[in-house]
Enzyme design. Structure first.
Site, PDB file in Angstrom:
ATOM      1  CG  MET A 110      -1.839  -1.265   1.255  1.00  0.00           C
ATOM      2  SD  MET A 110      -2.789  -1.574  -0.260  1.00  0.00           S
ATOM      3  CE  MET A 110      -4.173  -0.488   0.042  1.00  0.00           C
TER       4      MET A 110
ATOM      5  CG  LEU B 194       5.538   1.613  -5.685  1.00  0.00           C
ATOM      6  CD1 LEU B 194       5.245   0.293  -6.380  1.00  0.00           C
ATOM      7  CD2 LEU B 194       6.719   1.480  -4.733  1.00  0.00           C
TER       8      LEU B 194
ATOM      9  CG  HIS C  26      -6.738  -1.845  -7.929  1.00  0.00           C
ATOM     10  ND1 HIS C  26      -6.291  -1.056  -6.889  1.00  0.00           N
ATOM     11  CD2 HIS C  26      -7.938  -1.347  -8.291  1.00  0.00           C
ATOM     12  CE1 HIS C  26      -7.183  -0.113  -6.647  1.00  0.00           C
ATOM     13  NE2 HIS C  26      -8.188  -0.266  -7.479  1.00  0.00           N
TER      14      HIS C  26
ATOM     15  CD  GLU D 194      -2.888   5.997 -16.140  1.00  0.00           C
ATOM     16  OE1 GLU D 194      -4.109   6.151 -16.011  1.00  0.00           O
ATOM     17  OE2 GLU D 194      -2.349   5.560 -17.181  1.00  0.00           O
ATOM     18  CG  LEU D 195      -2.445   5.007  -8.075  1.00  0.00           C
ATOM     19  CD1 LEU D 195      -1.388   4.251  -7.278  1.00  0.00           C
ATOM     20  CD2 LEU D 195      -3.129   6.057  -7.206  1.00  0.00           C
ATOM     21  CG  ASP D 196      -4.335   1.379  -8.599  1.00  0.00           C
ATOM     22  OD1 ASP D 196      -3.444   0.564  -8.313  1.00  0.00           O
ATOM     23  OD2 ASP D 196      -4.971   2.028  -7.748  1.00  0.00           O
TER      24      ASP D 196
ATOM     25  CD  GLU E 126      -7.709  -9.633  -4.020  1.00  0.00           C
ATOM     26  OE1 GLU E 126      -7.151 -10.008  -2.974  1.00  0.00           O
ATOM     27  OE2 GLU E 126      -7.931  -8.449  -4.271  1.00  0.00           O
TER      28      GLU E 126
HETATM   29  C1  GAR Z   1      -5.983  -7.339  -1.601  1.00  0.00           C
HETATM   30  O1  GAR Z   1      -7.376  -7.344  -1.593  1.00  0.00           O
HETATM   31  C2  GAR Z   1      -5.441  -6.532  -2.751  1.00  0.00           C
HETATM   32  O2  GAR Z   1      -6.261  -6.608  -3.877  1.00  0.00           O
HETATM   33  C3  GAR Z   1      -5.448  -5.150  -2.178  1.00  0.00           C
HETATM   34  O3  GAR Z   1      -5.020  -5.304  -0.858  1.00  0.00           O
HETATM   35  C4  GAR Z   1      -5.442  -6.580  -0.388  1.00  0.00           C
HETATM   36  C5  GAR Z   1      -4.264  -7.262   0.237  1.00  0.00           C
HETATM   37  O4  GAR Z   1      -4.669  -8.429   0.878  1.00  0.00           O
HETATM   38  N1  GAR Z   1      -4.591  -4.276  -2.899  1.00  0.00           N
HETATM   39  C6  GAR Z   1      -4.811  -2.979  -3.043  1.00  0.00           C
HETATM   40  O5  GAR Z   1      -5.769  -2.403  -2.557  1.00  0.00           O
HETATM   41  C7  GAR Z   1      -3.759  -2.259  -3.858  1.00  0.00           C
HETATM   42  N2  GAR Z   1      -4.217  -0.936  -4.189  1.00  0.00           N
HETATM   43  P1  GAR Z   1      -3.616  -9.487   1.387  1.00  0.00           P
HETATM   44  O6  GAR Z   1      -2.601  -8.724   2.220  1.00  0.00           O
HETATM   45  O7  GAR Z   1      -4.433 -10.427   2.195  1.00  0.00           O
HETATM   46  O8  GAR Z   1      -2.994 -10.127   0.165  1.00  0.00           O
END
Ligand code: GAR
Length: 228
Positions: free
Chosen positions: A95, A98, A114, A148-150, A179
């Site tokens: 989080m 970068l 994401h 570019e962010l995301d 995911e």
């Molecule tokens: C996940 O849901 C991922 O998609 C999100 O953080 C979570 C991490 O979960 N990523 C973002 O929001 C990036 N902008 P985890 O630590 O259990 O893998």
């Protein structure tokens, strides 16, 4: 029998580490021909660090609070990863925003996951924003990282229907289940040499992917599926 060379991953986390856990499992079951060379967290209290240690993976904490600038923090990340001969860098719930100091050295071998159907809802609070907008579905996108962010080219996207009475937490849980499947799959395609970031965008088997990436599991030919 000689094992083919395994790809080496660096996995960057900030929190729980469920995506990291999926990578650890996929490497262990060999559904992903890879080993994780290092897990790096910017958060010393990230629960995911314990998952890495239990799996015997080297860890490093690089706390952004110890740096005066984003660039200084990013340079420390680059230094830690460069020592490891890494093929692919996996941002797994990392989080931090970068800078080019980090993104440029790893261009084309840097992926993020994401929790939204990009290009909708870059940034934070994606599930609440989808609920507030009255969307019929939410989802998750694995994409190459650019400046570019995301905003880098999507690779794989899984859609998750929004149910009546959903909360952001319940939705996040169902999205998270997707995911854990699609992120190791995208890494596998990359390590197999099938997936590349080119000047045109993300290409799989030499074909430019659509702007939202491959729809999981809908558009996957059998050869693209994850082995059980
Ligand atoms: C996940 O849901 C991922 O998609 C999100 O953080 C979570 C991490 O979960 N990523 C973002 O929001 C990036 N902008 P985890 O630590 O259990 O893998």
């Amino acid at each position: 029998m000689a094992q083919p060379n395994k790809g080496r991953l660096a996995v960057l986390i900030s929190g729980r580490g469920s995506n990291l856990g999926a990578f650890i499992d996929a490497c262990a079951s060999r559904s992903l021909p890879a080993e994780i060379g290092i897990v790096i967290s910017n958060n010393p209290d990230a629960p995911g660090l314990a998952l890495a240690r239990e799996a015997g993976i080297p860890t490093a904490v690089i706390n952004h609070r110890d740096y005066d600038s984003r660039e200084g923090f990013d340079a420390a990340l680059v230094h830690a990863i460069a020592k490891q001969e890494i093929d692919l860098v996996i941002l797994a719930g990392f989080m931090r925003i970068l800078t080019p100091v980090f993104v440029e050295p790893f261009a084309g071998r840097l992926m993020n996951i994401h929790p939204s159907l990009l290009p909708r809802y870059p940034g934070l609070n994606t599930h609440q924003r989808a609920l507030d907008a009255g969307d019929a579905e939410a989802g998750v996108t694995v994409h190459f990282v650019t400046l570019e962010l995301d905003g880098g080219p999507p690779i794989l996207q899984a859609r998750v229907p929004i149910e009546p009475g959903d909360t952001a937490e319940r939705l996040a849980e169902r999205v998270n289940a997707q995911e854990l499947v699609i992120y190791p799959l995208a890494a596998r395609w990359f390590l197999e040499g099938r997936l590349q970031l080119t000047a045109r965008g993300a290409e799989l088997d030499g074909e430019l992917l659509p702007p939202e990436g491959v729809a999981y599991p809908g558009e996957l030919p059998d050869t693209h599926r994850v082995r059980a």
